[in-house]
Design an enzyme around this catalytic site. Structure first.
Site, PDB file in Angstrom:
ATOM      1  N   ASP A   7       7.072  -3.573  -7.759  1.00  0.00           N
ATOM      2  CA  ASP A   7       6.125  -2.420  -7.553  1.00  0.00           C
ATOM      3  C   ASP A   7       7.128  -1.176  -7.405  1.00  0.00           C
ATOM      4  O   ASP A   7       8.065  -0.971  -6.623  1.00  0.00           O
ATOM      5  CB  ASP A   7       5.774  -2.631  -5.824  1.00  0.00           C
ATOM      6  N   ASP A 121      -7.581  -9.306  -3.877  1.00  0.00           N
ATOM      7  CA  ASP A 121      -6.877  -9.090  -2.564  1.00  0.00           C
ATOM      8  C   ASP A 121      -7.551  -9.207  -1.407  1.00  0.00           C
ATOM      9  O   ASP A 121      -8.617  -8.459  -1.186  1.00  0.00           O
ATOM     10  CB  ASP A 121      -6.046  -7.704  -2.644  1.00  0.00           C
TER      11      ASP A 121
END
Length: 225
Positions: A7, A121
């Site tokens: 990330d 998600d």
């Protein structure tokens, strides 16, 4: 298969706690990780560009051609995919666009279907978008049927209540995926704590995994990738 997640936020590798950009921990610079993975011949990497998600940027990040990375974060048009194809990315993760612009979403599928993964998600089984800030009030089951009709074969499922916690995944938490595993290739993310956690689920259901914090905290070793 286990894939490492990188990330990236302001050119740094970070991990968020339950998706909160104001609650992140710095683990080095992304080019150091890319060079290291190239050196040890790890080819598949999952990259998330957090700047693109939270600040609507289009970061230029070029990857060595030998590595086969997939990228997510702000992928919302064919033009952006063309941009990152030139940076040597081979797979593209779509999330929010599925709910915000279905016309462009279907256009992307028509051109790049085999290069697309869908990221769902979820919190309490409802899909959350826009960097985990907006609840769609659409259940996983409902959107899965829609994707199945579109012949989508690769879905990343993340339990955001678990992400960044190292609290482990329990079988009952992914039970609703199990009866769909022959319809789709699921990649599970969020909360994976150690290699035994993965082995137990993999041996039973043959799911794939994306891991992040467990690598940085050394609860899973690089050799397991």
């Amino acid at each position: 298969m286990i894939i490492s997640s990188i990330d990236i936020y302001k050119n740094k590798v970070v991990r968020l706690y339950k998706g909160k950009i104001d609650n992140c921990t710095f683990y080095g610079y992304y080019n150091e990780y890319i060079d290291f993975y190239y050196f040890i011949k790890i080819k598949k990497i999952h990259i998330v560009l957090l700047d693109n998600i939270f600040f609507k940027k289009k970061n230029k990040i070029k990857i060595n051609k030998i590595i086969k990375p997939q990228i997510g974060g702000g992928i919302y048009s064919c033009e952006i995919i063309k941009f990152y194809l030139k940076q040597n990315f081979v797979k593209f993760v779509l999330g929010s666009i599925l709910f915000k612009n279905k016309i462009e979403f279907k256009k992307i599928l028509s051109f790049y279907n085999k290069k697309i993964l869908i990221s769902l998600d979820c919190l309490n089984n409802f899909v959350i978008i826009n960097g985990w800030t907006k609840n769609t009030n659409i259940s996983f089951e409902k959107i899965f049927l829609y994707l199945f009709d579109l012949n989508i074969k690769n879905i990343i499922f993340t339990n955001i209540a678990k992400d960044g916690t190292l609290s482990g995944i329990k079988i009952e938490e992914i039970f609703f995926l199990i009866n769909k595993k022959n319809l789709c290739n699921f990649i599970i993310s969020g909360g994976i704590s150690n290699i035994n956690n993965i082995i137990k689920i993999y041996n039973l259901y043959n799911f794939n995994f994306i891991i992040g914090l467990s690598l940085y905290k050394f609860t899973i070793k690089i050799k397991n990738l």
